[in-house]
Design an enzyme around this catalytic site. Structure first.
Site, PDB file in Angstrom:
ATOM      1  N   CYS A 112      55.845  11.719  43.209  1.00  0.00           N
ATOM      2  CA  CYS A 112      56.700  10.791  42.423  1.00  0.00           C
ATOM      3  C   CYS A 112      58.147  11.587  42.772  1.00  0.00           C
ATOM      4  CB  CYS A 112      56.623  10.993  40.956  1.00  0.00           C
ATOM      5  SG  CYS A 112      54.954  10.464  40.248  1.00  0.00           S
ATOM      6  N   HIS A 252      63.249  10.222  37.019  1.00  0.00           N
ATOM      7  CA  HIS A 252      61.781   9.605  37.480  1.00  0.00           C
ATOM      8  C   HIS A 252      61.270   9.158  36.140  1.00  0.00           C
ATOM      9  CE1 HIS A 252      57.856   8.809  38.642  1.00  0.00           C
ATOM     10  NE2 HIS A 252      57.446   9.788  37.899  1.00  0.00           N
ATOM     11  N   ASN A 282      55.432   3.836  35.498  1.00  0.00           N
ATOM     12  CA  ASN A 282      55.771   4.783  36.411  1.00  0.00           C
ATOM     13  C   ASN A 282      55.375   4.330  37.741  1.00  0.00           C
ATOM     14  OD1 ASN A 282      55.716   7.164  38.188  1.00  0.00           O
ATOM     15  ND2 ASN A 282      54.403   8.428  36.823  1.00  0.00           N
TER      16      ASN A 282
END
Ligand code: ACO
Length: 325
Positions: A112, A252, A282
């Site tokens: 990520c 993020h 996500n």
């Protein structure tokens, strides 16, 4: 000499799945997903779609906004853990789609945090005078790698790509400071065996359960809050900048509760934190560049504003970058 982003773009799968759609696939509820994560829907790759096409679209848009032709690029760096091939790299495949030859193209694997890590590699190389124009991509399709029978992970992820074109430039605008961290000793909190993209949500093809994404959510939650808050404070402090002067934080997009807890730790009003995870879930390395592109499009910041990007993910990895836009 430094580097500055002069164009951003995003690309997404065609279909968005709402929490209500997931209620039909899994033992879950809109109420649980919204209250625990803040996610309302996510774009998921369908059979026949390709993350490469999506990343190519994001890259073309970023190049168009930068007013640059692919042939002008000096390098392509992709932050991704979703390449269908171990090699060629995802970046090499995008390079071919852009019709560019004879420049370096390679991937950065930081889950990520992939976009923030790739941006740092590009920035450092431009500071050193190695390249003048670099395309940085963040692209992932983790929905194709989760166990669709595991409600703890399947509801969290979406697919997509974002891109940024950076140029080498002197002057006060651009990347001011970037900090990166990793904690390999905690890798088991979030992991995925490297077997490439295997299945879209609607396909018959499935990963072997041992090869699906494994996550220890509650432990990860606590580390994500601490690491993102610490690195955000440090990147600003090291640059001699007060977080009060930062116009927008583009994090993020993992979980709204993580983002609210980070804001609280830092004493930052939540309005300063750009959120779009309600519509994307996500998207791993794609989340920061997609959010950056959307925030810019929405007029949430402008020239000379201080913009702070931060991320945390598998590895574990985390990082933050402070920019003067
Ligand atoms: N629908 C309904 N119920 C569910 C679901 C679901 N989708 N998922 C879990 N539950 C149930 C569990 O079975 C459990 O029930 P039980 O107590 O009867 O066993 C209950 O909900 C609580 O489960 P927990 O896992 O403890 O739930 P928690 O409140 O910790 O939330 C979550 C889980 C959202 C995953 C949270 O831990 C989290 O966000 N962690 C961070 C993980 C993350 O963001 N990962 C992304 C990669 S890392 C990064 O990007 C920063």
């Amino acid at each position: 000499m430094g580097s500055r982003i002069i164009g951003t773009g995003r690309g997404l799968p065609s279909a968005s799945l709402s929490n209500q759609d997931l209620e039909r696939l899994l033992d879950t509820s809109d109420e649980w997903i919204r209250s625990r994560t803040g996610i309302g829907s996510r774009y998921l790759m369908r059979t026949g779609e390709s993350l490469l096409d999506i990343a190519h679209e994001a890259s073309r848009r970023a190049l168009d906004k930068a007013g640059m032709k692919p042939g002008e690029l000096d390098a392509i760096i992709a932050g991704t853990v979703s390449s269908e091939y171990a090699f060629p790299s995802f970046a090499c495949q995008v390079q071919r789609m852009l019709g560019v030859t004879s420049i370096p193209a390679f991937d950065v694997a930081a889950a990520c945090s992939g976009f923030v890590f790739a941006l740092s590699v590009a920035d450092n190389s431009m500071r050193a005078g190695v390249w003048k124009k670099v395309l940085v991509i963040g692209a992932d399709a983790l929905s194709t790698m989760v166990d669709w029978g595991d409600r703890r992970t399947a509801v969290l992820f979406g697919d997509g790509a974002g891109a940024a074109v950076m140029i080498n430039e002197a002057g006060p605008r651009g990347v001011i400071n970037t900090l990166l961290r990793s904690a390999g000793e905690a890798w088991e909190l979030l992991s995925l065996r490297a077997t490439g993209i295997r299945a879209s949500a609607d396909s018959e093809l499935r990963r072997d359960p041992v090869d699906t994404l494994k996550m220890r959510g509650p432990e990860l939650f606590k580390i994500a809050v601490k690491s993102m808050a610490d690195i955000t404070r440090q990147v600003a402090e090291q640059a001699g900048v007060s977080l009060n002067d930062v116009s927008i934080i583009i994090p993020h997009q993992a979980n709204i509760r993580i983002l609210n807890a980070v804001a609280e730790r830092l004493g930052i009003p939540t309005e300063k934190v750009f959120i779009n995870l309600d519509r994307y879930g996500n998207t791993s390395a794609a989340s920061v560049p997609i959010a950056l592109d959307e925030a810019l499009e929405a007029g949430r910041f402008g020239d000379n504003d201080l913009v702070l990007l931060n991320a945390c993910g598998g590895g574990l990895t985390w990082g933050a970058s402070l920019l003067r836009w």
